[in-house]
Design a protein around this motif. Structure first.
Motif, mmCIF file in Angstrom:
data_model
loop_
_atom_site.group_PDB
_atom_site.id
_atom_site.type_symbol
_atom_site.label_atom_id
_atom_site.label_comp_id
_atom_site.label_asym_id
_atom_site.label_seq_id
_atom_site.Cartn_x
_atom_site.Cartn_y
_atom_site.Cartn_z
ATOM 1 N N MET A 152 1.121 -5.414 17.100
ATOM 2 C CA MET A 152 2.315 -5.991 16.493
ATOM 3 C C MET A 152 1.915 -6.911 15.340
ATOM 4 N N MET A 153 2.789 -6.957 14.350
ATOM 5 C CA MET A 153 2.572 -7.799 13.181
ATOM 6 C C MET A 153 3.816 -8.642 12.925
ATOM 7 N N PRO A 154 3.645 -9.817 12.300
ATOM 8 C CA PRO A 154 4.823 -10.633 11.984
ATOM 9 C C PRO A 154 5.641 -10.002 10.858
ATOM 10 N N LEU A 155 6.914 -10.260 10.865
ATOM 11 C CA LEU A 155 7.821 -9.712 9.863
ATOM 12 C C LEU A 155 7.428 -10.127 8.449
ATOM 13 N N SER A 156 6.776 -11.260 8.319
ATOM 14 C CA SER A 156 6.344 -11.722 7.000
ATOM 15 C C SER A 156 5.306 -10.789 6.372
ATOM 16 N N MET A 157 4.718 -9.879 7.164
ATOM 17 C CA MET A 157 3.723 -8.930 6.664
ATOM 18 C C MET A 157 4.337 -7.563 6.331
ATOM 19 N N ALA A 158 5.621 -7.375 6.587
ATOM 20 C CA ALA A 158 6.272 -6.088 6.317
ATOM 21 C C ALA A 158 6.389 -5.862 4.810
ATOM 22 N N LYS A 159 6.293 -4.605 4.408
ATOM 23 C CA LYS A 159 6.402 -4.250 3.000
ATOM 24 C C LYS A 159 7.873 -4.120 2.612
ATOM 25 N N PRO A 160 8.235 -4.589 1.428
ATOM 26 C CA PRO A 160 9.624 -4.451 0.967
ATOM 27 C C PRO A 160 10.050 -2.984 0.918
ATOM 28 N N GLY A 161 11.272 -2.728 1.390
ATOM 29 C CA GLY A 161 11.823 -1.386 1.371
ATOM 30 C C GLY A 161 11.482 -0.529 2.575
ATOM 31 N N GLU A 162 10.654 -1.039 3.467
ATOM 32 C CA GLU A 162 10.231 -0.277 4.648
ATOM 33 C C GLU A 162 10.973 -0.779 5.883
ATOM 34 N N PRO A 163 11.828 0.047 6.500
ATOM 35 C CA PRO A 163 12.534 -0.394 7.709
ATOM 36 C C PRO A 163 11.567 -0.559 8.885
ATOM 37 N N VAL A 164 11.736 -1.620 9.649
ATOM 38 C CA VAL A 164 10.901 -1.872 10.824
ATOM 39 C C VAL A 164 11.800 -2.222 12.009
ATOM 40 N N THR A 165 11.305 -1.968 13.210
ATOM 41 C CA THR A 165 12.038 -2.275 14.434
ATOM 42 C C THR A 165 11.427 -3.511 15.085
ATOM 43 N N ILE A 166 12.257 -4.462 15.457
ATOM 44 C CA ILE A 166 11.789 -5.699 16.082
ATOM 45 C C ILE A 166 11.332 -5.407 17.510
ATOM 46 N N HIS A 167 10.105 -5.852 17.833
ATOM 47 C CA HIS A 167 9.566 -5.659 19.180
ATOM 48 C C HIS A 167 9.523 -6.945 19.988
ATOM 49 N N ARG A 168 9.412 -8.093 19.295
ATOM 50 C CA ARG A 168 9.258 -9.366 20.016
ATOM 51 C C ARG A 168 9.684 -10.518 19.115
ATOM 52 N N ILE A 169 10.292 -11.542 19.710
ATOM 53 C CA ILE A 169 10.644 -12.763 18.989
ATOM 54 C C ILE A 169 10.092 -13.930 19.782
ATOM 55 N N ASP B 115 12.679 -18.282 5.766
ATOM 56 C CA ASP B 115 11.389 -18.727 5.259
ATOM 57 C C ASP B 115 10.279 -18.030 6.049
ATOM 58 N N LYS B 116 9.066 -18.093 5.507
ATOM 59 C CA LYS B 116 7.959 -17.363 6.142
ATOM 60 C C LYS B 116 7.650 -17.876 7.543
ATOM 61 N N THR B 117 7.871 -19.164 7.804
ATOM 62 C CA THR B 117 7.618 -19.712 9.131
ATOM 63 C C THR B 117 8.526 -19.054 10.157
ATOM 64 N N MET B 118 9.805 -18.941 9.830
ATOM 65 C CA MET B 118 10.761 -18.325 10.749
ATOM 66 C C MET B 118 10.495 -16.818 10.849
ATOM 67 N N ALA B 119 10.195 -16.178 9.738
ATOM 68 C CA ALA B 119 9.927 -14.740 9.748
ATOM 69 C C ALA B 119 8.672 -14.399 10.538
ATOM 70 N N SER B 120 7.713 -15.311 10.594
ATOM 71 C CA SER B 120 6.478 -15.027 11.335
ATOM 72 C C SER B 120 6.703 -15.042 12.842
ATOM 73 N N ARG B 121 7.838 -15.565 13.310
ATOM 74 C CA ARG B 121 8.157 -15.558 14.746
ATOM 75 C C ARG B 121 8.687 -14.202 15.192
ATOM 76 N N ILE B 122 9.089 -13.380 14.222
ATOM 77 C CA ILE B 122 9.637 -12.051 14.538
ATOM 78 C C ILE B 122 8.518 -11.029 14.363
ATOM 79 N N GLN B 123 8.249 -10.271 15.418
ATOM 80 C CA GLN B 123 7.156 -9.293 15.385
ATOM 81 C C GLN B 123 7.692 -7.878 15.434
ATOM 82 N N PHE B 124 7.043 -7.007 14.655
ATOM 83 C CA PHE B 124 7.414 -5.601 14.678
ATOM 84 C C PHE B 124 6.213 -4.756 15.037
#
Length: 70
Positions: A1-18, A61-70
């Motif tokens: 799993m990776m944090p949402l802040s690492m997702a590439k723009p335009g690429e849909p991702v599914t949330i696995h963990r918060i 912000d990136k801090t909040m986005a890093s709590r969301i994992q895909f």
């Protein structure tokens, strides 16, 4: 799993963990960030992420986005 802040723009991702305190997870759930939902990074501006969640665009912000994992 990776944090949402690492997702590439335009690429849909599914949330696995918060992660985070109950209040933080509740706040994100109220915005539409729930496990199993699909989100997409629209753009990154000044350290903030513009996210497409369902039919809404939300800035986190990136801090909040890093709590969301895909």
């Amino acid at each position: 799993m990776m944090p949402l802040s690492m997702a590439k723009p335009g690429e849909p991702v599914t949330i696995h963990r918060i992660s985070g305190k109950d209040e933080v997870r509740q706040h994100l759930a109220e915005l539409g960030f729930v496990v199993g939902s699909e989100v997409m990074v629209v753009n990154e501006l000044g350290g903030n992420l513009i996210l497409q969640v369902k039919d809404s665009r939300i800035a986190l912000d990136k801090t909040m986005a890093s709590r969301i994992q895909f």
